[in-house]
Write an enzyme that holds these catalytic residues in place. Structure first.
Site, mmCIF file in Angstrom:
data_model
loop_
_atom_site.group_PDB
_atom_site.id
_atom_site.type_symbol
_atom_site.label_atom_id
_atom_site.label_comp_id
_atom_site.label_asym_id
_atom_site.label_seq_id
_atom_site.Cartn_x
_atom_site.Cartn_y
_atom_site.Cartn_z
ATOM 1 C CE1 TYR A 194 0.821 -0.219 4.548
ATOM 2 C CE2 TYR A 194 0.271 2.088 4.126
ATOM 3 C CZ TYR A 194 0.837 1.110 4.946
ATOM 4 O OH TYR A 194 1.416 1.460 6.135
ATOM 5 C CB CYS A 195 1.616 3.916 -1.729
ATOM 6 S SG CYS A 195 0.409 3.860 -3.070
ATOM 7 N NE ARG A 196 3.259 9.838 -0.767
ATOM 8 C CZ ARG A 196 4.245 10.214 -1.567
ATOM 9 N NH1 ARG A 196 4.017 10.393 -2.850
ATOM 10 N NH2 ARG A 196 5.446 10.430 -1.088
ATOM 11 C CB CYS A 233 -0.444 6.935 -4.177
ATOM 12 S SG CYS A 233 1.315 6.771 -3.864
ATOM 13 C CB ALA A 278 0.923 0.440 -3.782
#
Lengths: 224, 224
Positions: free
Chosen positions: B178-180, B184, B187
């Site tokens: 996962y990221c933001r 985003c 990921a």
DNA sequence: CAAGTAATCAATAAGATAATAGAATAGTTG
DNA sequence: CAACTATTCTATTATCTTATTGATTACTTG
């Protein structure tokens, strides 16, 4: 990695369409009104003190952002909120502003609170009494807005007709007046009038969208 | 009735300060980044592909609307979200846009979904597995963002270091990156890399603000 | 089908906004 | 205290926005 930049630019560009739509005071006022129910352009123009042409343009910008929809009904064009999420969003914006912008709180204090004598009623408590119908609730908005959605059990007595319809209001019970929400002046005036006539009246800050957001039922149609 | 008009104008004028703040794509991108954690001007400028001077100006506009705060820390000025409500608001705006703006959905489909082969994972199910740690979760954002708040149990492996740190990732377990948040790209790229190396990797659309909004706990600090 | 009405369109002028580049400031470090 | 660094300020230009006005369109109704 230029492709990433292009993607991000497109995404935030899209998001900003919503932001642009709500960046003009007049469009926010229109949105607030439309959250009370569908309305003709003419009515919206009158309520917001805008020219019809100008109102029309603002409405088209709101429509461009998919926040409202329009439909020709007979001679008129009726605008309405495109999705109830829009009201939820407007409300979250209004609440954020209320919490973060000191000037807003100040403006409201000066205009509304002084008239009510800064009465400190517990809002939750008041809502409970409204919910359990242990008070007489009056909706002082125009009748179309009442019909589009109102607090169950509330009487529709538009502010304009209040003077002439005082007889319908019991003098021995506590009266709660509400209108469009915290920044609407109708209920404030209604309370002024009622108190000057000896009623025990109080204003409920919440409007129908707030009532709904709390998960309470909303009634529609005229009270016959 | 001119006093009413003046009051309304002032109120909606105030509300529109929030709207104006979020009416520029670049400011939305800045806000999105700041929802991941506090950041220096320089970093924000690099992430958004803006000049430092320009970034500074946008940040001041956001500060003018009380959405962010700044503090001088040593040689740098660090900006941060003024109140967690701001992230909640940003998220509600993002979700409204996602639901109402067809073009946005289309942009995302084209850019992100095609790379993941339009995998249809049940999001709730995935979240449950992440929550119960029955999968290996990796946070591919820069380490400062991980430290400012991450999903409990997640490993911090910034995208930049992923290639060189593959050894830390178990090959037999399901990997969730996962990221933001949904817009985003970090990921997505992580999943690309992992899959090409034979990992069973999948992307979680939610970022930390979404995780928090669901009422789940968020961990802070480095993982030692 | 002509007259009337509601809404929209088009053109304009005034005002706000955004990006850029270069100068200025405030604080830090040698 | 001089050189340096990160940020902000200032001025400029190009680009949007808003309100206004008058013309136009799309319907309805007599």
């Amino acid at each position: 990695m230029n492709r990433d930049r292009q993607f991000k630019d497109t995404v935030y560009e899209q998001l900003s369409r919503i932001g642009k739509a709500v960046s003009s005071p007049k469009r926010l006022e229109l949105l607030d009104l439309l959250c009370q129910g569908p309305k003709k352009v003419e009515v919206l123009a009158k309520e917001t003190d805008l020219s019809v042409a100008n109102t029309s343009q603002h409405l088209q910008i709101l429509r461009g952002a998919s926040l409202v929809e329009s439909r020709k009904e007979g001679l008129y064009v009726v605008y309405r909120i495109a999705d109830s999420d829009v009201c939820v969003f407007f409300r979250s914006m209004r609440m954020l502003a209320g919490r973060r912008l000191a000037e807003l709180e100040l403006t409201v204090q000066r205009f509304l609170k002084e008239r009510e004598g800064l009465e400190t009623v517990d809002r939750e408590e008041l809502l409970e009494r409204v919910r359990h119908k242990s008070v007489t609730v009056i909706d002082v908005r125009p009748p179309e807005e009442y019909e589009a959605g109102h607090i169950p059990g509330a009487l529709s007595i538009p502010l304009k007709k209040l003077q002439s319809r005082l007889a319908e209001i019991p003098k021995d019970r506590q009266i709660v007046a509400y209108c469009r929400g915290p920044y609407c002046v109708l209920a404030v005036k209604a309370v002024d009038i009622l108190r000057s006539q000896g009623y025990k009246a109080i204003r409920l800050e919440d409007g129908v969208p707030d009532w709904r957001a709390r998960g309470f039922k909303v009634a529609t149609g005229s009270n016959k």
